[in-house]
Design an enzyme around this catalytic site. Structure first.
Site, mmCIF file in Angstrom:
data_model
loop_
_atom_site.group_PDB
_atom_site.id
_atom_site.type_symbol
_atom_site.label_atom_id
_atom_site.label_comp_id
_atom_site.label_asym_id
_atom_site.label_seq_id
_atom_site.Cartn_x
_atom_site.Cartn_y
_atom_site.Cartn_z
ATOM 1 N N LYS A 14 44.216 39.574 40.862
ATOM 2 C CA LYS A 14 44.652 39.335 39.493
ATOM 3 C C LYS A 14 45.966 40.031 39.167
ATOM 4 O O LYS A 14 46.550 39.792 38.101
ATOM 5 C CB LYS A 14 43.565 39.795 38.517
ATOM 6 C CG LYS A 14 42.230 39.090 38.705
ATOM 7 C CD LYS A 14 42.347 37.584 38.500
ATOM 8 C CE LYS A 14 40.985 36.902 38.604
ATOM 9 N NZ LYS A 14 41.089 35.442 38.405
ATOM 10 N N LYS A 74 51.634 37.116 37.771
ATOM 11 C CA LYS A 74 51.200 36.897 39.155
ATOM 12 C C LYS A 74 52.302 36.193 39.938
ATOM 13 O O LYS A 74 52.583 36.547 41.094
ATOM 14 C CB LYS A 74 49.910 36.072 39.184
ATOM 15 C CG LYS A 74 48.751 36.710 38.449
ATOM 16 C CD LYS A 74 47.621 35.708 38.255
ATOM 17 C CE LYS A 74 46.590 36.227 37.272
ATOM 18 N NZ LYS A 74 45.632 35.192 36.864
ATOM 19 N N GLU A 165 45.471 26.946 39.090
ATOM 20 C CA GLU A 165 45.651 25.611 38.521
ATOM 21 C C GLU A 165 46.248 25.703 37.123
ATOM 22 O O GLU A 165 46.629 24.673 36.548
ATOM 23 C CB GLU A 165 44.314 24.874 38.456
ATOM 24 C CG GLU A 165 43.744 24.494 39.800
ATOM 25 C CD GLU A 165 42.433 23.732 39.684
ATOM 26 O OE1 GLU A 165 42.265 22.753 40.421
ATOM 27 O OE2 GLU A 165 41.586 24.113 38.848
#
Length: 217
Positions: A14, A74, A165
């Site tokens: 994460k 990220k 996604e």
């Protein structure tokens, strides 16, 4: 290699340490893994965009604004980001390229074997294009095979990964000029090494019990 240990210890990162970069030799291995991913009738209906520079990652990060802003760090902090793309259709040009490469690689003992392979692949492509009319779904499934292959390969190399996604695919397609190339972005994978703030690395892995996911016949 203990593949069960790898499966049990890998996790979706994460947060990434922006100072830690993946060595080029390991990225080369992951490129081999992606290129050799299996696909239905060896259709290889994909393309992979790999960003490692701050500028390249910033272009991908444009698609993580708004409701997808949680994914922007990220993308920016990862060592590398892979955009797994699907071909929007398997046209004759692509199918001709695949069969020509198979011939070049020596897969056919006779011209007849080559003709049979080409006919078989075109049968399945035509099946999904015309009868089932699910070509895009079928192609996407092949891309997700490559995704799973990449995630396991990264874990085997002790590289952390985060599949995503959550991004604006039309925006990213426009930013990277994918539509003009007959491609569309399907899923992103951030690759690198976990940061100190990666809370998921400290959590126990949780999966349904074996009796819920396996049936013996």
């Amino acid at each position: 290699m203990n593949i069960s240990r790898i499966a049990q210890t890998r996790h979706t990162s994460k947060a990434f340490d922006p100072e830690k970069k993946i060595p080029a030799a390991l990225i080369d291995q992951l490129r081999v893994v992606l290129r050799n991913s299996p696909s239905s009738v060896n259709s290889q209906p994909w393309h992979f965009v790999i960003a490692s520079s701050p500028e390249g990652k910033a272009r991908i990060a444009k698609a993580t604004h708004g409701g997808f802003a949680y994914n922007e760090p990220k993308v920016r902090n990862a060592s590398h980001v892979v955009v797994l793309c699907a071909r929007t259709t398997l046209d004759n040009g692509h199918l001709d390229a695949v069969i020509a490469r198979e011939q070049q690689d020596g897969r056919f003992v006779t011209p007849e074997a080559m003709a049979i392979q080409d006919k078989s692949r075109r049968f399945y492509v035509n099946l999904h294009q015309t009868e089932l009319q699910d070509e895009r779904t079928w192609i996407d499934r092949q891309v997700y095979i490559a995704l799973g292959t990449l995630l396991l390969g990264a874990a085997a190399l002790e590289i952390d990964a985060c599949p995503m996604e959550g991004f604006d695919a039309p925006l990213l397609d426009a930013e990277l000029g994918l539509t003009a190339r007959g491609l569309t972005s399907v899923v992103l994978v951030a690759l690198g090494y976990r940061g100190a703030d990666d809370f998921n690395a400290r959590l126990p892995k949780s999966r349904l019990p074996e009796e819920a996911v396996f049936t013996e016949l």
